[in-house]
Design an enzyme around this catalytic site. Structure first.
Site, PDB file in Angstrom:
ATOM      1  N   GLU A 109       0.917  -1.311   0.128  1.00 43.24           N
ATOM      2  CA  GLU A 109       0.339   0.108   0.208  1.00 43.24           C
ATOM      3  C   GLU A 109       0.999   1.348   0.023  1.00 43.24           C
ATOM      4  O   GLU A 109       0.468   1.888  -1.169  1.00 43.24           O
ATOM      5  CB  GLU A 109      -1.160   0.147   1.237  1.00 43.24           C
ATOM      6  CG  GLU A 109      -2.015  -0.536   1.069  1.00 43.24           C
ATOM      7  CD  GLU A 109      -3.254  -1.138  -0.016  1.00 43.24           C
ATOM      8  OE1 GLU A 109      -3.575   0.035  -0.497  1.00 43.24           O
ATOM      9  OE2 GLU A 109      -4.250  -1.952  -0.121  1.00 43.24           O
ATOM     10  N   SER A 380     -22.719 -28.779 -27.142  1.00 44.41           N
ATOM     11  CA  SER A 380     -24.010 -28.582 -28.449  1.00 44.41           C
ATOM     12  C   SER A 380     -24.842 -27.675 -27.950  1.00 44.41           C
ATOM     13  O   SER A 380     -25.613 -26.625 -28.668  1.00 44.41           O
ATOM     14  CB  SER A 380     -24.583 -29.907 -28.658  1.00 44.41           C
ATOM     15  OG  SER A 380     -24.124 -30.680 -29.177  1.00 44.41           O
TER      16      SER A 380
END
Length: 707
Positions: A109, A380
């Protein structure tokens, strides 16, 4: 000459003085003059800064901002979640937090935390360069102190006034507290997701232990979450969480805090996470809730702290009736003593509004949203995208014949061969048309189609329909061998259901701040992708899936309304993607680890789909799919692909075409001539007796309408 005449007037003296040559100014004298000016300016600046610092030092910091609960609403205006509900916070001293977590937090940070005075000018310059290079705000430069000031004392609105206040409070924090005190406040204040504020609460939430006992691996995982708790939570997205953990470990290694071997071992360590137990707020539609948070933060740029504490209101598209039907269908459709998972996503094709979302069987046990997972082969269920390409751009019709038999296909200029097979090696061993191929899910026909149309065209169509996942232009693409997400499939099929118009999927309608001001309002894009006639034709073809002989016929007795769709089955996945005029749904069933599914498990998707559709639309009267202009229906002989007449009346069916693509020749000449032909063509009979018995009531209604 008189004495007075020898004097110069003042005006003349000024002119004489002005014309005198001045000695040239040296470079050194100019430099000295500039240095004096610069010194005076710098002194004035320092005096101003010193005065400002003394003033700020003498002022008391304001009271911390009181958090306001943010709320999420469904489409009927009901509160479906309150973000701050169940807030979990426990403050501890800095020495009660694992040094691994402390160091990891600073490393990722604010690496220069102990060197700067609240503002990291070097970090600002670096971030500005990165953002300029990427032409967008890709990297920030807020220090831990700035973040703490923002979280403690300010709202999260992006205004210059707020930024100036943030700077002032940052200075006050730095002049009032030591670095360790600031870091302690930060680690007790920061949000770690799922209602946990501060390192202690987060440690107990994720790992079930106090923060002082966190290991290097656990600390590096935890330190990555505050950057984006929704995005980097291991409960929501383990891959992104691990990627960020790897980044943090590499920074710690580069800084010399740990060795490369320690970093490697920590990354490889299998972490033991707690499940979100009864103490956690599951809320209504939890997977949808997490999706809304992700979209708000990641796509719309809403500050996550504003989302959690800013009192905003998010109005969504979720239909509570559809959501309850979805949850019930998934719960009843999966075996209780199994690890089998499911995902269901429902979209209104007319608007693109997301109506229901179930990302798994049990949110408390696993928060991974499978609706968004681009890891499953559609099988499919992908074929309709191939067939719509063939209808729209390939010059094919529902009667285009291909031989259904074992076939070897060569591609890439003959360098490769592909040999697909039908399920259980079942072939017609004759020419079949597109309707028969869709209903029976014939693989040979699908590959013949993509070879005739071109895989590149199929990919182009898929992109237009909303498929963003990676697709390669190879013959196996026709059989759904490239992973996609259920969300993408539902979006694509929605275009078929809406007469070829794709409405951009939308889940957030409007966001208001705590004062009721609208800070975001949706304006989803709509685009005509397919002609209405071809969209209706592909819909008509997919209705056959739920008729006799179709792969979805086993749930036809559950469905009480016209439905179109396509099943899909692979070794590890079962799908059914389908729609009515009002609702599109994609259902996936399988195991998280790609484990092979059994035959009975491969049949689970269709019943879940059918139960959901009927439950969600229980109060909606059944409707046939609207027939647009440019559609014609004629009786054809399926064996010849020609118009039916008395000579072939025993074998006929009503087929739908885009106007101009229907056949014009009859199956055979007959003695009675055109009158006999006309009678059959116009549908005085409704097909053969056998066909009449198989047709559902809405097909009879359609035939009556067409005639």
């Amino acid at each position: 000459m008189s004495k007075s005449s020898s004097r110069f007037s003042p005006k003349q003296l000024f002119r004489l003085f002005a014309k005198r040559e001045r000695p040239p100014r040296t470079l050194w004298s100019r430099l000295v003059r500039l240095l004096k000016i610069a010194g005076a300016v710098a002194l004035l600046f320092l005096i101003t800064i010193a005065g400002l610092l003394l003033y700020l030092r003498s002022q008391s910091l304001p009271a911390a901002v009181i958090s306001q609960s943010s709320q999420m609403y469904d489409s009927q205006g009901n509160v479906m979640d309150t973000f701050l509900a169940g807030e979990n916070r426990k403050s501890v001293r800095l020495d009660a937090i694992s040094p691994y977590l402390v160091q990891a937090t600073v490393a990722v940070e604010d690496q220069r935390f102990y060197q700067h005075f609240g503002f990291d000018l070097k970090g600002v310059a670096r971030a500005a360069f990165v953002n300029l290079e990427n032409r967008k705000a890709k990297q920030g430069a807020s220090t831990l102190t700035q973040q703490l000031a923002r979280n403690l004392y300010l709202s999260h609105e992006r205004t210059w006034k707020r930024k100036l206040k943030e700077a002032a409070y940052t200075v006050q924090l730095e002049t009032t507290y030591s670095k360790d005190q600031i870091l302690e406040m930060y680690l007790n204040q920061i949000y770690y997701g799922h209602g946990a504020y501060g390192a202690e609460a987060a440690s107990r939430l994720y790992f079930g232990k106090p923060a002082r006992d966190l290991s290097l691996a656990e600390s590096s995982m935890l330190a990555g979450i505050p950057k984006g708790p929704t995005y980097y939570s291991p409960f929501n997205n383990m891959k992104k969480a691990k990627d960020r953990q790897k980044l943090i470990l590499s920074i710690l290694s580069e800084d010399g805090y740990i060795t490369a071997n320690q970093a490697k071992s920590a990354f490889a360590e299998i972490l033991s996470f707690r499940t979100l137990g009864d103490g956690q707020q599951e809320g209504f539609a939890p997977y949808f809730r997490d999706y809304i948070r992700l979209m708000a933060v990641d796509k719309l740029g809403i500050d996550e702290n504003l989302l959690n504490e800013g009192g905003i209101r998010i109005f969504t598209t979720l239909d509570p009736v559809a959501q309850r039907a979805a949850e019930a269908a998934v719960a009843e459709g999966l075996p209780q003593d199994s690890e089998l998972q499911a995902a269901l996503i429902a979209i209104d094709p007319r608007t693109g509004y997301v109506k229901a979302m179930v990302g798994g069987r049990d949110y408390k046990q696993n928060q991974y949203n499978r609706v968004l997972a681009k890891t499953r082969q559609p099988g499919s269920s992908f074929k309709p995208l191939v067939y719509i390409t063939a209808l729209q751009e390939g010059g094919m019709t529902p009667l285009t014949p291909f031989m259904s038999e074992p076939t070897a296909f060569t591609y890439d200029e003959g360098r490769y061969t592909y040999e697909p097979h039908n399920y259980n090696e079942r072939y017609f061993n004759r020419n079949i048309d597109m309707r028969t191929a869709i209903a029976s899910s014939d693989n040979i026909y699908a590959v013949n189609t993509i070879m005739a149309v071109g895989a590149e065209k199929v990919i182009s169509m898929a992109r237009k329909l909303g498929i963003e996942s990676e697709l390669d232009p190879v013959p196996s693409l026709a059989l759904g061998t490239f992973p996609v997400s259920p969300f993408e499939m539902a979006s694509a099929f929605s275009t078929f259901a809406s007469a070829g118009t794709r409405a951009e999927p939308t889940a957030i309608l409007r966001i208001e701040n705590s004062r009721g001001e609208v800070i975001y309002e949706a304006s989803p894009r709509k685009e005509q992708i397919i002609t209405p006639a071809n969209a209706y034709v592909i819909t008509s073809l997919m209705e056959s899936v739920f008729e006799t002989g179709g792969t979805g016929n086993r749930v036809s007795s559950v469905l009480k309304r016209p439905v179109a769709g396509k099943t899909g089955t692979t070794a590890a996945d079962a799908w059914l993607v389908g729609y009515t005029p009002e609702l599109t749904a994609a259902v996936w069933v399988g195991y998280d680890k790609g484990r092979t599914i059994s035959v009975s498990e491969s049949h689970k998707a269709a019943p879940i789909f059918a139960k959901f559709i009927e439950g969600a639309l229980e109060s909606v009267p059944p409707k046939i799919f609207p027939i647009p202009e440019g559609v014609v229906s004629v009786y054809i002989n399926p064996l010849t692909g020609k118009l039916a007449n008395a000579a072939c009346a025993d074998e006929q069916r009503l087929e739908t075409f885009a106007a101009g693509t229907e056949p014009t020749e009859y199956c055979a000449d007959v003695e009675n001539g055109p009158d006999n032909d006309k009678a059959v063509h116009q549908g005085e009979g409704a097909g053969t007796l056998g066909e009449q018995k198989r047709q559902s009531w809405w097909q009879h209604l359609k035939q009556w309408w067409d005639s």
